[in-house]
Design a protein around this motif. Sequence first.
Motif, PDB file in Angstrom:
ATOM      1  N   GLY A  35      -1.452  12.420   8.525  1.00  0.00           N
ATOM      2  CA  GLY A  35      -2.566  11.311   8.506  1.00  0.00           C
ATOM      3  C   GLY A  35      -2.242  10.330   7.433  1.00  0.00           C
ATOM      4  O   GLY A  35      -2.978   9.406   7.358  1.00  0.00           O
ATOM      5  N   ALA A  36      -0.781  10.241   6.950  1.00  0.00           N
ATOM      6  CA  ALA A  36      -0.399   9.221   6.109  1.00  0.00           C
ATOM      7  C   ALA A  36      -0.449   7.827   6.668  1.00  0.00           C
ATOM      8  O   ALA A  36      -0.941   6.739   6.134  1.00  0.00           O
ATOM      9  CB  ALA A  36       0.870   9.492   5.379  1.00  0.00           C
ATOM     10  N   ALA A  37       0.121   7.766   7.855  1.00  0.00           N
ATOM     11  CA  ALA A  37       0.140   6.559   8.546  1.00  0.00           C
ATOM     12  C   ALA A  37      -1.122   6.002   8.902  1.00  0.00           C
ATOM     13  O   ALA A  37      -1.529   4.651   8.949  1.00  0.00           O
ATOM     14  CB  ALA A  37       0.924   6.563   9.726  1.00  0.00           C
ATOM     15  N   ARG A  38      -1.997   6.938   9.418  1.00  0.00           N
ATOM     16  CA  ARG A  38      -3.492   6.737   9.959  1.00  0.00           C
ATOM     17  C   ARG A  38      -4.052   5.969   8.517  1.00  0.00           C
ATOM     18  O   ARG A  38      -4.918   4.996   8.445  1.00  0.00           O
ATOM     19  CB  ARG A  38      -4.153   7.673  10.326  1.00  0.00           C
ATOM     20  N   ALA A  39      -3.897   6.619   7.322  1.00  0.00           N
ATOM     21  CA  ALA A  39      -4.740   6.181   6.134  1.00  0.00           C
ATOM     22  C   ALA A  39      -4.180   5.055   5.555  1.00  0.00           C
ATOM     23  O   ALA A  39      -4.809   4.070   5.126  1.00  0.00           O
ATOM     24  CB  ALA A  39      -4.460   7.211   4.953  1.00  0.00           C
ATOM     25  N   LEU A  40      -2.815   4.432   5.701  1.00  0.00           N
ATOM     26  CA  LEU A  40      -2.351   3.446   5.279  1.00  0.00           C
ATOM     27  C   LEU A  40      -2.859   2.195   6.371  1.00  0.00           C
ATOM     28  O   LEU A  40      -3.050   1.278   5.873  1.00  0.00           O
ATOM     29  CB  LEU A  40      -0.757   3.598   5.526  1.00  0.00           C
ATOM     30  N   MET A  69       0.715  -1.203   0.077  1.00  0.00           N
ATOM     31  CA  MET A  69      -0.007   0.038   0.132  1.00  0.00           C
ATOM     32  C   MET A  69       0.780   1.230   0.059  1.00  0.00           C
ATOM     33  O   MET A  69       1.869   1.255   0.785  1.00  0.00           O
ATOM     34  CB  MET A  69      -0.859   0.040   1.110  1.00  0.00           C
ATOM     35  N   LEU A  70       0.535   2.224  -0.970  1.00  0.00           N
ATOM     36  CA  LEU A  70       1.268   3.450  -0.757  1.00  0.00           C
ATOM     37  C   LEU A  70       0.371   4.589  -0.187  1.00  0.00           C
ATOM     38  O   LEU A  70      -0.727   4.670  -0.404  1.00  0.00           O
ATOM     39  CB  LEU A  70       1.672   3.657  -2.259  1.00  0.00           C
ATOM     40  N   ALA A  71       1.189   5.752   0.392  1.00  0.00           N
ATOM     41  CA  ALA A  71       0.532   6.800   0.904  1.00  0.00           C
ATOM     42  C   ALA A  71       0.815   7.958  -0.014  1.00  0.00           C
ATOM     43  O   ALA A  71       1.968   8.272  -0.192  1.00  0.00           O
ATOM     44  CB  ALA A  71       0.814   7.206   2.311  1.00  0.00           C
ATOM     45  N   LEU A  72      -0.187   8.625  -0.583  1.00  0.00           N
ATOM     46  CA  LEU A  72       0.101   9.887  -1.264  1.00  0.00           C
ATOM     47  C   LEU A  72       0.075  11.097  -0.444  1.00  0.00           C
ATOM     48  O   LEU A  72      -1.071  11.239   0.130  1.00  0.00           O
ATOM     49  CB  LEU A  72      -0.909   9.966  -2.688  1.00  0.00           C
ATOM     50  N   VAL A  73       0.873  11.894  -0.503  1.00  0.00           N
ATOM     51  CA  VAL A  73       0.838  13.240   0.074  1.00  0.00           C
ATOM     52  C   VAL A  73       1.042  14.433  -0.750  1.00  0.00           C
ATOM     53  O   VAL A  73       2.099  14.390  -1.281  1.00  0.00           O
ATOM     54  CB  VAL A  73       1.390  13.325   1.419  1.00  0.00           C
ATOM     55  N   GLU A  74       0.033  15.245  -1.002  1.00  0.00           N
ATOM     56  CA  GLU A  74       0.159  16.302  -2.013  1.00  0.00           C
ATOM     57  C   GLU A  74       0.688  15.625  -3.520  1.00  0.00           C
ATOM     58  O   GLU A  74       1.476  16.250  -4.062  1.00  0.00           O
ATOM     59  CB  GLU A  74       1.123  17.466  -1.331  1.00  0.00           C
ATOM     60  N   GLY A  75      -0.118  14.557  -3.714  1.00  0.00           N
ATOM     61  CA  GLY A  75       0.297  14.038  -5.163  1.00  0.00           C
ATOM     62  C   GLY A  75       1.535  13.268  -5.251  1.00  0.00           C
ATOM     63  O   GLY A  75       1.692  12.630  -6.419  1.00  0.00           O
ATOM     64  N   ALA A  76       2.335  13.053  -4.005  1.00  0.00           N
ATOM     65  CA  ALA A  76       3.484  12.350  -4.367  1.00  0.00           C
ATOM     66  C   ALA A  76       3.447  11.125  -3.328  1.00  0.00           C
ATOM     67  O   ALA A  76       2.994  11.335  -2.233  1.00  0.00           O
ATOM     68  CB  ALA A  76       4.830  13.315  -3.909  1.00  0.00           C
ATOM     69  N   HIS A  77       4.212  10.107  -3.598  1.00  0.00           N
ATOM     70  CA  HIS A  77       4.055   8.659  -2.895  1.00  0.00           C
ATOM     71  C   HIS A  77       5.194   9.267  -1.635  1.00  0.00           C
ATOM     72  O   HIS A  77       6.411   9.813  -1.819  1.00  0.00           O
ATOM     73  CB  HIS A  77       4.828   7.843  -3.236  1.00  0.00           C
ATOM     74  N   ARG A  78       4.788   9.142  -0.309  1.00  0.00           N
ATOM     75  CA  ARG A  78       5.344   9.664   0.886  1.00  0.00           C
ATOM     76  C   ARG A  78       5.435   8.710   1.726  1.00  0.00           C
ATOM     77  O   ARG A  78       6.125   8.802   2.861  1.00  0.00           O
ATOM     78  CB  ARG A  78       5.036  10.844   1.176  1.00  0.00           C
ATOM     79  N   SER A  93       8.125   4.267  17.022  1.00  0.00           N
ATOM     80  CA  SER A  93       7.026   3.468  16.521  1.00  0.00           C
ATOM     81  C   SER A  93       5.952   3.003  17.376  1.00  0.00           C
ATOM     82  O   SER A  93       4.846   2.744  16.956  1.00  0.00           O
ATOM     83  CB  SER A  93       7.838   2.202  15.734  1.00  0.00           C
ATOM     84  N   ALA A  94       6.418   2.560  18.519  1.00  0.00           N
ATOM     85  CA  ALA A  94       5.334   2.274  19.525  1.00  0.00           C
ATOM     86  C   ALA A  94       4.513   3.348  19.871  1.00  0.00           C
ATOM     87  O   ALA A  94       3.064   3.002  19.754  1.00  0.00           O
ATOM     88  CB  ALA A  94       6.149   1.936  20.918  1.00  0.00           C
ATOM     89  N   ALA A  95       4.967   4.461  19.824  1.00  0.00           N
ATOM     90  CA  ALA A  95       3.707   5.468  20.048  1.00  0.00           C
ATOM     91  C   ALA A  95       2.819   5.685  19.059  1.00  0.00           C
ATOM     92  O   ALA A  95       1.898   6.087  19.233  1.00  0.00           O
ATOM     93  CB  ALA A  95       4.560   6.877  20.391  1.00  0.00           C
ATOM     94  N   MET A  96       3.549   5.626  17.679  1.00  0.00           N
ATOM     95  CA  MET A  96       2.600   5.679  16.653  1.00  0.00           C
ATOM     96  C   MET A  96       1.619   4.427  16.514  1.00  0.00           C
ATOM     97  O   MET A  96       0.271   4.687  16.085  1.00  0.00           O
ATOM     98  CB  MET A  96       3.434   5.460  15.178  1.00  0.00           C
ATOM     99  N   HIS A  97       1.863   3.102  16.773  1.00  0.00           N
ATOM    100  CA  HIS A  97       1.077   2.144  17.017  1.00  0.00           C
ATOM    101  C   HIS A  97      -0.056   2.527  17.773  1.00  0.00           C
ATOM    102  O   HIS A  97      -1.259   2.319  17.817  1.00  0.00           O
ATOM    103  CB  HIS A  97       1.674   0.896  17.314  1.00  0.00           C
ATOM    104  N   MET A  98       0.424   2.967  19.257  1.00  0.00           N
ATOM    105  CA  MET A  98      -0.617   3.347  20.274  1.00  0.00           C
ATOM    106  C   MET A  98      -1.656   4.280  19.784  1.00  0.00           C
ATOM    107  O   MET A  98      -2.860   4.295  19.694  1.00  0.00           O
ATOM    108  CB  MET A  98      -0.036   3.701  21.518  1.00  0.00           C
ATOM    109  N   GLY A 105       5.583  -3.681   8.233  1.00  0.00           N
ATOM    110  CA  GLY A 105       6.377  -2.658   8.200  1.00  0.00           C
ATOM    111  C   GLY A 105       5.668  -1.586   7.609  1.00  0.00           C
ATOM    112  O   GLY A 105       4.634  -1.687   6.750  1.00  0.00           O
ATOM    113  N   ILE A 106       6.194  -0.529   8.000  1.00  0.00           N
ATOM    114  CA  ILE A 106       5.357   1.078   7.846  1.00  0.00           C
ATOM    115  C   ILE A 106       6.244   2.043   7.667  1.00  0.00           C
ATOM    116  O   ILE A 106       7.133   2.260   8.684  1.00  0.00           O
ATOM    117  CB  ILE A 106       4.099   1.123   8.585  1.00  0.00           C
ATOM    118  N   TYR A 107       6.186   2.932   6.585  1.00  0.00           N
ATOM    119  CA  TYR A 107       7.361   3.920   6.749  1.00  0.00           C
ATOM    120  C   TYR A 107       6.350   5.285   6.165  1.00  0.00           C
ATOM    121  O   TYR A 107       5.537   5.191   5.107  1.00  0.00           O
ATOM    122  CB  TYR A 107       8.393   3.622   5.747  1.00  0.00           C
ATOM    123  N   VAL A 108       6.786   6.461   6.610  1.00  0.00           N
ATOM    124  CA  VAL A 108       6.228   7.379   6.124  1.00  0.00           C
ATOM    125  C   VAL A 108       7.460   8.587   6.301  1.00  0.00           C
ATOM    126  O   VAL A 108       8.097   8.693   7.084  1.00  0.00           O
ATOM    127  CB  VAL A 108       4.981   8.030   7.098  1.00  0.00           C
TER     128      VAL A 108
END
Length: 103
Positions: free
Chosen positions: A46-51, A1-10, A78-83, A35-38
């Motif tokens: 909101g990219a991680a949330r959307a992914l 899965m890819l996240a687009l932010v302002e029209g670019a893969h981020r 990463s733990a904080a993001m997961h929570m 795995g997840i990366y922004v």
Amino acid sequence: MLALVEGAHRGFAEVSLRHDYVNGCDTTPVAFLEGIYVAPEARGRGAARALVAAAEAWAGGRNCREFASDVSIENTASAAMHMALGFEETERVVFFVKKLCAD
């Protein structure tokens, strides 16, 4: 899965189905966030949330009732993001290895 932010893969997320035991889970299969990366410039937008939402939708379409992930103990960001994304910590594990023969 890819996240687009302002029209670019981020960002991206890799999700799998695990049929073996997944720590803290009671069902099978379990969707697993491998795995997840922004990109740093896109974080907090909101990219991680959307992914994760896309991964959850994908998992729901495959009859998963649980969505799991893991992070290394020292990766507090990463733990904080997961929570923040609704994951709950289930347990902590330390891995060991012992060499049986010289190389």
